[in-house]
Scaffold this motif. Structure first.
Motif, mmCIF file in Angstrom:
data_model
loop_
_atom_site.group_PDB
_atom_site.id
_atom_site.type_symbol
_atom_site.label_atom_id
_atom_site.label_comp_id
_atom_site.label_asym_id
_atom_site.label_seq_id
_atom_site.Cartn_x
_atom_site.Cartn_y
_atom_site.Cartn_z
ATOM 1 N N GLY A 29 -61.018 -42.578 -51.529
ATOM 2 C CA GLY A 29 -60.268 -43.439 -52.455
ATOM 3 C C GLY A 29 -60.301 -42.912 -53.874
ATOM 4 O O GLY A 29 -59.257 -42.788 -54.534
ATOM 5 N N SER B 83 -58.395 -39.576 -54.202
ATOM 6 C CA SER B 83 -56.946 -39.781 -54.153
ATOM 7 C C SER B 83 -56.418 -40.320 -55.478
ATOM 8 O O SER B 83 -55.384 -39.864 -55.979
ATOM 9 C CB SER B 83 -56.587 -40.741 -53.019
ATOM 10 O OG SER B 83 -56.924 -40.177 -51.777
ATOM 11 N N VAL B 84 -57.121 -41.290 -56.047
ATOM 12 C CA VAL B 84 -56.713 -41.831 -57.359
ATOM 13 C C VAL B 84 -56.782 -40.739 -58.421
ATOM 14 O O VAL B 84 -55.856 -40.572 -59.226
ATOM 15 C CB VAL B 84 -57.590 -43.048 -57.751
ATOM 16 C CG1 VAL B 84 -57.392 -43.422 -59.211
ATOM 17 C CG2 VAL B 84 -57.289 -44.225 -56.844
ATOM 18 N N VAL C 16 -53.606 -39.411 -60.664
ATOM 19 C CA VAL C 16 -53.640 -39.472 -62.133
ATOM 20 C C VAL C 16 -53.493 -38.076 -62.713
ATOM 21 O O VAL C 16 -52.758 -37.859 -63.686
ATOM 22 C CB VAL C 16 -54.932 -40.158 -62.618
ATOM 23 C CG1 VAL C 16 -55.121 -39.990 -64.124
ATOM 24 C CG2 VAL C 16 -54.927 -41.631 -62.235
ATOM 25 N N GLY D 89 -51.464 -41.601 -54.088
ATOM 26 C CA GLY D 89 -51.533 -43.041 -54.344
ATOM 27 C C GLY D 89 -51.497 -43.827 -53.043
ATOM 28 O O GLY D 89 -52.218 -44.809 -52.871
ATOM 29 N N ALA E 66 -54.873 -43.659 -51.416
ATOM 30 C CA ALA E 66 -55.817 -44.571 -52.071
ATOM 31 C C ALA E 66 -55.558 -46.007 -51.633
ATOM 32 O O ALA E 66 -56.495 -46.752 -51.337
ATOM 33 C CB ALA E 66 -55.711 -44.441 -53.588
#
Length: 186
Positions: free
Chosen positions: A24, A27-28, A32, A52, A55
Motif C-alpha cells: 500500500g 503504491s501510494v 505521488v 493508485g 493502493a
C-alpha cells in the motif's frame, strides 16, 4: 482449546500485515512520485491509475476484514480474492478432508507460506479456484506425510494479507476433527 460452548473456532481475517503495508505505501509513493516528476502525461496518468488502483485494492482488502481462513465445525474455509471474494471462496467439509497441510513456496530472498486441505480420494473436490494437484516433487518434499503414489487434490491459499497461527490451527483441527493429520512443513 475448548470453552463451555464447545471447541474454539480458528479464524484469520484479511488485514494489515508487513506485506500489505509495504504494498500500500509503495503504491501510494509511486503514484505521488509520478505526479511530481517531469514525465510525459500518458505515462504519468497510466502510472497514477495503476499504482493508485493497487493502493486502493490493498486498502479495500485490509479494511474489509473478510475471513481469509477458518476452521470450524463445518470444515475448512479458504477465503477468496479481494475483488471476487464470494466467487473464489471455498469450503471443504470435514467429511471430505484427508489432512490439513502447511508448506512454503520459496522465492529469491523469501518464502510464501501456504495452507490447504487435502481432499479425500473418494470425495468430489469442491469446484472453483484454489484447487490444484500437489504433484511436483518439490512440493511433496515440503509437505511431509503425503502418501506416495497418490497425487492428492489440495484446496489451498497463500498466507498473504493475513497471518497463520500454527498452534491455533493444530488445536482447532484437533477439536473439530480429532485424529485428522495436520502436516506442517516445519
Amino acid at each position: 482449546m475448548a470453552t463451555d460452548r464447545g471447541p474454539v473456532v480458528y479464524e484469520e481475517r484479511y488485514g494489515w500485515t508487513r506485506m500489505t503495508v509495504g504494498i500500500g505505501a509503495g503504491s501510494v509513493a509511486l503514484a505521488v512520485l509520478l505526479l511530481v516528476l517531469d514525465v510525459p502525461a500518458p505515462v504519468r496518468w497510466a502510472g497514477v491509475v495503476v499504482f493508485g488502483g493497487a493502493a486502493l485494492l490493498t486498502a479495500f482488502e485490509c479494511l474489509g476484514r473478510r475471513p481469509a481462513f477458518r476452521v470450524d465445525a463445518d470444515g475448512v474455509l479458504l477465503g477468496g480474492a479481494p475483488v471476487r471474494y464470494r466467487a473464489t471462496t471455498a469450503r471443504v467439509p470435514w467429511a471430505d478432508v484427508a489432512a490439513v497441510v502447511v508448506w512454503r513456496q520459496s522465492f529469491p530472498g523469501r518464502a510464501m507460506p501456504w495452507v490447504g486441505a487435502v481432499v479425500r480420494p473418494d470425495a468430489v473436490p469442491p469446484a472453483g479456484p484454489g484447487r490444484g494437484a500437489l504433484s511436483r516433487p518439490e512440493l511433496r518434499d515440503r509437505v511431509p506425510g503425503l502418501p506416495e503414489g497418490v497425487v492428492p487434490v489440495v484446496m489451498c491459499r497463500a498466507v498473504n494479507g493475513w497471518t497463520l497461527d500454527r498452534p491455533a490451527l493444530v488445536s482447532a483441527v484437533g477439536a473439530f476433527a480429532p485424529g485428522l493429520p495436520v502436516l506442517l512443513d516445519e
